[in-house]
Design a protein around this motif. Sequence first.
Motif, mmCIF file in Angstrom:
data_model
loop_
_atom_site.group_PDB
_atom_site.id
_atom_site.type_symbol
_atom_site.label_atom_id
_atom_site.label_comp_id
_atom_site.label_asym_id
_atom_site.label_seq_id
_atom_site.Cartn_x
_atom_site.Cartn_y
_atom_site.Cartn_z
ATOM 1 N N ALA A 273 0.841 -1.202 0.000
ATOM 2 C CA ALA A 273 0.000 0.000 0.000
ATOM 3 C C ALA A 273 0.873 1.247 0.000
ATOM 4 N N ASN B 121 -3.995 3.679 0.593
ATOM 5 C CA ASN B 121 -4.902 2.690 0.013
ATOM 6 C C ASN B 121 -4.737 1.332 0.695
ATOM 7 N N LYS C 98 -6.926 -1.298 -2.279
ATOM 8 C CA LYS C 98 -5.819 -0.849 -3.134
ATOM 9 C C LYS C 98 -6.276 0.128 -4.217
ATOM 10 N N ARG C 99 -7.573 0.195 -4.503
ATOM 11 C CA ARG C 99 -8.081 1.076 -5.556
ATOM 12 C C ARG C 99 -8.249 2.521 -5.103
ATOM 13 N N TYR C 100 -8.494 2.724 -3.804
ATOM 14 C CA TYR C 100 -8.898 4.054 -3.336
ATOM 15 C C TYR C 100 -8.033 4.538 -2.176
ATOM 16 N N MET C 101 -7.799 5.849 -2.164
ATOM 17 C CA MET C 101 -7.016 6.474 -1.096
ATOM 18 C C MET C 101 -7.954 7.023 -0.026
ATOM 19 N N TRP D 83 -4.057 2.207 -7.781
ATOM 20 C CA TRP D 83 -4.400 3.488 -7.154
ATOM 21 C C TRP D 83 -4.840 4.539 -8.170
#
Length: 651
Positions: free
Chosen positions: A137, A156, A160-163, A529
Motif C-alpha cells: 500500500a 490505500n 488498493k483502488r482508493y485512497m 491506485w
Amino acid sequence: MVNMKKLIVLLIAVTIWSCKQEKNQTKPNIAETLETYTIKQMMDNESVFGGSFSPDKSKLLVTSNRSGIYNMYTVASSGGDFVPVTASDSSSVFSISYFPEDERMLFEMDNNGDEIYHIYLMDGEGTHTDLTPYEGARSIFYVWADDNKSFFFTSNKRDKRYMDLYEMDLESFSPTLLYQNDEGYDIGGISHDKKYLPLSKAINTNDSDMFLYSLEDKSATKINPNQSANSYEDFSKDSSALYYTTDDGAEFCYLMKYNIADGSREKVMERNWDIVGSYFTENGTYQVTYINEDAKNVIEVKDMDTGENIELPKFDKMSITNVGFSRDEKTMRFYAGGSNTPSNLFVYDLETKEQNQLTNVLNPEIEGEHLVTAEVIRFNSFDGVEIPAIYYKPHQASTENKVPALVWVHGGPGGQSRQNFSSLIQYMVNHGYAILAVNNRGSSGYGKTFYQMDDLNHGDKDLKDCVEGKNWLAQQAEIDSEKIGIIGGSYGGYMTMAALTYTPEEFAVGVNLFGVTNWIRTLRSIPPWWESFKDALYKELGDPNSADSVRLRKISPLFHTDKVTKPLIVLQGAQDPRVLQVESDEIVAGVRKNGVPVEYVLFEDEGHGFIKKENQIEAYSKILEFLDVYLKQDKGTPINDCETMKMNSDS
C-alpha cells in the motif's frame, strides 16, 4: 574647415571600428571556445529540491542527489555545507518536513521506483521508523494539523483502488481513519478546523466535479455549477471559504472563492494563462500563486493586508521557480533557475531584503555560457493549428556548420515540455544536436480547447504535429534536414514508436524511453491506485474492454513493427508500474525481426524514469553513442546490436 571636420569624423569612425575589432578579437565567439562535456561532467550537476525550515529557522531540510541517489540533508539558513541525514544507496529518500515544534523529520521512500511510497519518521537519534508499514500500500503525506499535534495522510491500505484519509497522532503514532473513500474520490486536503474535505471526481482528463464534504453530517455539496476543470487550492485561515481553480466559461484556469456559509462564489484572480496553484502562508499573511506562463512558472506573492504583490528578487536569464515560507512568515526560501542552468536554493529575509545563496549546483567544470538558453517558437501544423515548441540551438550550429536535430516529445498524454533545465537535453545540445521540444495538440498549458484536441485521436494529429515540428527544423539554415530524429519518454516514447511505425520515412532514428507500445495492455494494467481516474483516462484514450480495442490495436506500434525501418534505441526500468517492462521487451523483439539496428538498455533498479546518477550516466551515454552512429554518422564502427542490462548490487 569643412574638410577638417570630415577628417575628424573619419578618424573617429576609424577609431571606433578599430576598438570594435579589437574587442571582437579579445572575446571569441562561444562556438570557437566551446568545450564538449562528458556525461559524467554533465550529471555532476546537483539536483536539490524542497526546503522545510527548522522550528528556529536556523536550518533547512532538503533533498539532493549529490551522493548519486536522492537523500536527505540539512543546511544552515545562513549558508554552509550540506549535512547528510540519510545515506541510502538503493531506494531514493525524499524529505517531507521538519516537525512543527522540534527537529524530528518526516520523509518518504518507495522501492526502487515502484511508486509504493511509505512515510518514515527520523528521530533525534538518527533512527528511522516506518509509520505506514502497510504491505503493498502507498501512503502520501498531506499536511500538518494547525495545533501541531498530528498530520494527515492518505493511504490505500484498506482498498488498493482508493485512497482513504487518515490522521496520525504525534504522541502514539497511531492513525485514525477520518474518511473512507468508497466512491473513488480524489481528496484535496482538509480545512483548518477539521470539518470539511474538498473532494473531486474526474469526468474526463480535463473536467471534474468538486464537492465540499462535511465530516460532521456526512453531506456533500457540489461546488462547480457547470462541467469544467476544477482543482482545490486552499481553505481560508478561518475555514469560512474554499479556494479552487476552474476553467468554467474560459480557456484558462482562474481562481475562485466559495463561501461555505451561503454557498456564494466569487472570482478572485484571473490571468491570460493557467493559474496552476495558490495557497496561503502559515498565518495568512501572504497568498502565493503559480501561473504557467508559456511553459515556465511565474510566481506572485500577495500581501493580504495591502492587496499588493511583494517584489521578488530578480535574476539575469533565470526566474524564481518555487518558493516556501518559514512559519513566522518573515523568511522565504526560493529556487531560481532556467533552461540554461539548474535551480539554486536561496534564503530571503522579507524585512531586510537580504538573500543568501545556499547552493551552487552547476558542476564547476562546466562553463555556464557553454550551455544553451531555450527559445520559445511557434509553427503552424498541417491544418493551421499553431503549435508551441521550445528550441535549443547548439552554439556550434550555423549555415556553414549544419547540425543534426531531434524532435523531443513530452510524457502524458496531456503533459507539457517546459523551460526547465534538463541535463540530457543540454548534453545532446552540447554535442551538436539541436532539440525542438514540441508541445503538440493535447499538451497542457495552452487552453482547454488545445488540451482536448487529441482525445480519441492519439497517434494521428498529435503525431502530425511532431512531423510538422520536424519540417520546421528542416527549414532552419543551421539544421541538416536529412538528419532529424525523434525522442521521447512515456507517452513521448509512444510517439517515438508511432512515428517510426506510421510515418517510417519521416525520422532518421528513434529514441524510446519507457514508451507505451500496446495501449490495450497498458490501459488494462494501470496501477490500482489510479482507479478513480481510470474512467476519465478511458474517455480520452479509449476503453480497452470495449469496441475501442479495435482502434487501440490499430494505434499500438507493437502490432505493426514490420513497418519500422529506422534505427531504434529503447530504454526501460524493470520496476516501472505504469509502462511494464514487457512493453519494451516485445517492441525490441518485433523490430529486430526486420533486421533493423536496435539497442535495448534495461535497468533492474529503476521505475518510470531514471533517477539514480549511475543509471542516468549509463542511459544518456548510450543515447549519445547511438545518435553519433546512426544520426550524426561520424563514427567508423557501428555499435553492436545488443541488449545492455544494468543490474543493481542486490540483484
